[in-house]
Design an enzyme around this catalytic site. Structure first.
Site, PDB file in Angstrom:
ATOM      1  N   SER A 315      -0.358  -2.196  -0.535  1.00  0.00           N
ATOM      2  CA  SER A 315      -1.356  -1.164  -0.831  1.00  0.00           C
ATOM      3  C   SER A 315      -0.855  -0.287  -1.970  1.00  0.00           C
ATOM      4  O   SER A 315       0.345  -0.226  -2.244  1.00  0.00           O
ATOM      5  CB  SER A 315      -1.606  -0.302   0.399  1.00  0.00           C
ATOM      6  N   ASP A 316      -1.784   0.383  -2.646  1.00  0.00           N
ATOM      7  CA  ASP A 316      -1.343   1.457  -3.525  1.00  0.00           C
ATOM      8  C   ASP A 316      -0.907   2.614  -2.630  1.00  0.00           C
ATOM      9  O   ASP A 316      -1.172   2.629  -1.427  1.00  0.00           O
ATOM     10  CB  ASP A 316      -2.454   1.886  -4.483  1.00  0.00           C
ATOM     11  N   LEU A 317      -0.212   3.568  -3.207  1.00  0.00           N
ATOM     12  CA  LEU A 317       0.365   4.642  -2.403  1.00  0.00           C
ATOM     13  C   LEU A 317      -0.705   5.375  -1.596  1.00  0.00           C
ATOM     14  O   LEU A 317      -1.643   5.941  -2.161  1.00  0.00           O
ATOM     15  CB  LEU A 317       1.116   5.623  -3.304  1.00  0.00           C
ATOM     16  N   SER A 319      -3.149   4.316  -0.073  1.00  0.00           N
ATOM     17  CA  SER A 319      -4.537   3.851  -0.168  1.00  0.00           C
ATOM     18  C   SER A 319      -5.060   3.381   1.190  1.00  0.00           C
ATOM     19  O   SER A 319      -6.276   3.358   1.408  1.00  0.00           O
ATOM     20  CB  SER A 319      -4.674   2.736  -1.208  1.00  0.00           C
TER      21      SER A 319
END
Length: 775
Positions: A315-317, A319
């Site tokens: 995941s993005d941070l 997200s």
């Protein structure tokens, strides 16, 4: 006594036998997948979930002078959470509050990585090493490594071989310090220049972005983790993140399924085929589905159609947290974790949500097998990289090899090849005997040269434009005045700048933008900067700094107009992270260049270009609009071609692929080879050695579904001596003719195609035709 000795002997024998016991996962001769499956079978649920958590790592160490050790926080996370991955351990910037004084140089970074690995291995029941993931979109974001131009600048080189060389430097510097995963390249298509992260991308075109991104991946190791300096390339951001509504970072993206399949997905597929082993989700949503919980994309397409079985999705941070807090599709962190896991996310960057999976499994809300699938993907790559056998690095080697002369030379060459000449009335190249006034907010500002995702830099490491010109001409022939700030209207002294300009023969005005973070800027939990009206820094670009206009901010226009009134020849250089408004400079400057964010050697490279030591050949990877009212203005929009507005042309000020040279080139004698490949002659008709970027665009005459008027399908950067003629062949793959038809299938239709060849998307010098026939 004898009994006690016997018991002690038996205990010693037992321990010795235990130490000699070799489980299959400890046997390096076995295939990584076999080892991963064996280790997985021996892990508890808590240990498994720990492998799926990637925590922020800059608080994992404590530095005491020249010594470094693991922190109590790190010990607690390993002991209680069994964490398998950390992000940004070596990161230093205002968000992390790590500086040159309390951060890690390459040697200390290596020692910190070793200390963390040692503790993790010795304090985990099964001796599992940790992965360290690092930001690396244009160089490793840490104290000491080489800083390249940002992605937009690297794409402007249109040089795949050079891109590969830059990737090799970045990967080596990460591995030397103990890192394993590189976040980058960024493959978002920059169709919305108001968006704050344009600088990180490879531009607006999926073919150029895919080719340059794949080259970067090859440099990062091509997915061969047996190589000593290979990293796990993480592609960002999956998907359509660069075309969000209104240019708002993380907002929804409006993209149809055909365009998604034909335009947005191919760069990622090309980079995966080149060896990328990790994909990062994006913050935006598509058609109501957040990209971090989009099973159709993360599982059906990525795993099913593309066969991405060996790598993992991260995941993005935070997200995954965003499913609850931003998109509101989950009622709790646990529910968000379940949604993401079942969609195909393997690792939670931030770790808040996946830590809830233990209870979710125990409560029967998600199966342990779903967890096992994700864990095996992570373990597989740990085995493949050899971390169980060789988890440590050499601090002395790191200190010696990071930012070595070869790396600096590669950064300089990348900056040189990126600089794009947009206008020249003949004033350039400048005579080295002139006296130059270097003026403007970006003329002598170290951090404004570098872009976002950049660490603090040691004094003297970064060459500004003023320092580059001064080094070339000598201090007596170069004067400087700031004139104004990028944004702050109170920080200006235009009369002093005019006075400085009057002392010179030529004025070089360096304006534009900035993504320089500072300790007064506020940040969100994700690290994105927050616009602050109380404190006006130079920062007008970089993650979180979306724009409503593309105009120069502060008093920069006042400065340019005042410099013009001096009557001195005026050369304008833009240092920028997005294509800013250049209308005034186009009409009033004698010469105009963009250097994007050129990196640590940018000032030296700009000086070389201005004074003719290097002939510029950068080409725009993104169209430059005349006005925000034109947006979107990317070159390959589906037909019909835009008609003019009442107030202005619908065409961009400078088109995709555009860029000038100090010499001229002639194209001739196009022939089509084997019914598909284009061969032609290019002649340097000027009196200077120079590079030309030859570009091939394709136009299908009557496609079954609406297509762009033209689409880039091949390019090559070549170097020609004065008077030299080169036979150039651009190879077209049959698959390059494919489109997504009315049935949503990739197909090459029976059709005629026009081949368009020239130095930019709107400057076509040669035309030919090819025909495809039914099978």
């Amino acid at each position: 006594m004898m009994k006690r000795l016997l018991l002690s002997g038996l205990l010693l024998l037992s321990l010795t036998m235990a130490a000699a016991t070799k489980y299959p996962y400890q046997d390096s001769s076995l295939h990584p997948s076999v080892r991963a499956q064996d280790l997985l079978s021996r892990m508890t649920l808590e240990e498994k979930v720990g492998q799926l958590v990637c925590l922020m790592g800059w608080d994992s160490y404590v530095r005491n002078g020249k010594k470094v050790a693991v922190s109590d926080k790190f010990r607690h996370e390993i002991d209680s959470l069994h964490v398998g991955m950390y992000w940004a351990v070596f990161r230093a910037d205002p968000w992390t509050q790590k500086t040159l004084d309390n951060g890690l140089n390459p040697a200390l970074a290596a020692e910190a990585a070793n200390a963390m690995q040692r503790y993790a291995i010795e304090h985990s029941r099964l001796g599992i090493p940790i992965f360290l993931a690092e930001e690396a979109p244009h160089g490793h974001m840490a104290i000491g490594p080489t800083v390249f131009p940002t992605g937009l600048g690297m794409a402007a080189t249109w040089n795949q071989q050079l891109m590969e060389q830059a990737g090799a430097v970045i990967s080596k510097e990460i591995r030397l310090q103990g890192g394993h995963i590189s976040y980058g390249p960024v493959l978002d298509l920059a169709r919305e220049p108001r968006w704050s992260r344009v600088e990180e991308t490879m531009g607006e075109d999926h073919y150029l972005g895919g080719k340059m991104g794949a080259a970067m991946v090859r440099g990062l190791g091509e997915g061969d983790l047996s190589l000593p300096y290979s990293t796990i390339a993480t592609l960002k951001h999956f998907i359509a993140y660069g075309t969000t509504e209104g240019g708002q970072n993380g907002a929804r993206s409006i993209v149809g399924p055909r365009e998604l399949k034909q335009v947005f997905l191919p760069p990622f597929k090309r980079a995966i085929d080149a060896g990328a082993l990790s994909v990062m989700t994006s913050y935006n949503s598509l058609d109501g589905v957040p990209c971090t919980s989009n099973k159709e994309l993360l599982t059906d397409v990525l795993r099913g159609e593309w066969g991405f079985d060996r790598g993992f999705v991260v995941s993005d941070l935070f997200s995954i947290d965003g499913l609850r807090g931003t998109h509101h599709t989950a009622a709790s962190s646990q529910e968000a974790a379940i949604q993401a896991l079942l969609a195909g996310v393997d690792v939670d960057l931030g770790g808040n949500c996946f830590s809830k999976l233990v209870d979710a499994v125990k409560q029967g809300k998600v199966s342990e097998e779903a967890v096992n699938t994700a864990v095996k993907r992570v373990l597989w790559l740990k085995f493949e990289m050899g971390l169980f056998e060789n988890p440590y690095v050499n601090a002395k080697t790191a200190q010696k090899e990071v930012h070595n002369d070869a790396a600096v030379a590669t950064a300089k060459q990348t900056a040189l090849e990126s600089i794009t000449l947009l206008k020249n009335d003949g004033i350039l190249p400048l005579n080295k005997k002139v006296k130059v006034a270097v003026v403007g907010p970006n003329a002598d500002n170290v951090y404004n040269m570098l872009g976002d995702y950049t660490a603090p830099q040691a004094d003297g490491k970064v060459v500004t434009v003023y320092n580059g010109i001064k080094a070339m001409l000598g201090e007596a022939s170069c004067v400087y005045a700031k004139g104004c700030a990028v944004r702050d209207t109170l920080d200006s002294d235009i009369p002093a700048a005019v006075e400085t300009a009057m002392q010179a023969d030529v004025v070089v005005a360096v304006v534009g933008g900035s993504s320089a973070r500072d300790f007064k800027t506020s940040y969100e939990d994700t690290g994105a900067a927050t616009a602050n009206q109380k404190f006006i820094s130079d920062m007008e670009c970089g993650e979180g700094f979306d724009r409503a206009t593309l105009d120069l901010l502060g008093r920069q226009m006042d400065l340019l107009e005042a410099l013009k009134k001096t009557g001195k020849p005026l050369v304008v250089v833009y240092i920028e992270g997005r294509p800013l408004n250049k209308n005034w400079a186009d009409e009033n400057a004698n010469a105009l260049l963009t250097a994007y964010y050129p990196g640590e050697q940018g000032g030296s490279a700009i000086a070389d270009v201005l004074f003719g030591d290097y002939n510029p050949a950068g080409r725009l990877p993104v169209s430059v609009p005349r006005h925000v009212g034109q947006l979107p203005v990317y070159y390959n929009k589906p037909v019909p071609v835009a008609h003019d507005y009442v107030e202005m042309s619908a065409q961009p000020l400078y088109p995709f692929g555009y860029g000038l040279s100090y010499t001229t080139f002639e194209y001739s004698d196009l022939t089509i080879i084997d019914g598909l490949d284009a061969s032609f002659k290019v002649t340097n008709t000027g009196n200077r050695k120079g590079d030309e970027v030859v570009q091939l665009y394709l136009h299908q005459d009557h496609p079954s579904v609406v297509q762009p008027e033209r689409q880039l399908k091949a390019f090559k950067r070549i170097t020609l001596e004065p008077g030299e003629t080169r036979q150039v062949t651009l190879d077209l793959d049959y698959g390059d003719l494919g489109i997504v038809d009315a049935n949503m299938e990739w197909t090459v239709e029976p059709s005629t195609y026009q081949i368009l060849i020239g130095p930019s998307s709107n400057d076509i010098r040669l035309k030919g035709r090819i025909t495809t026939i039914p099978d």
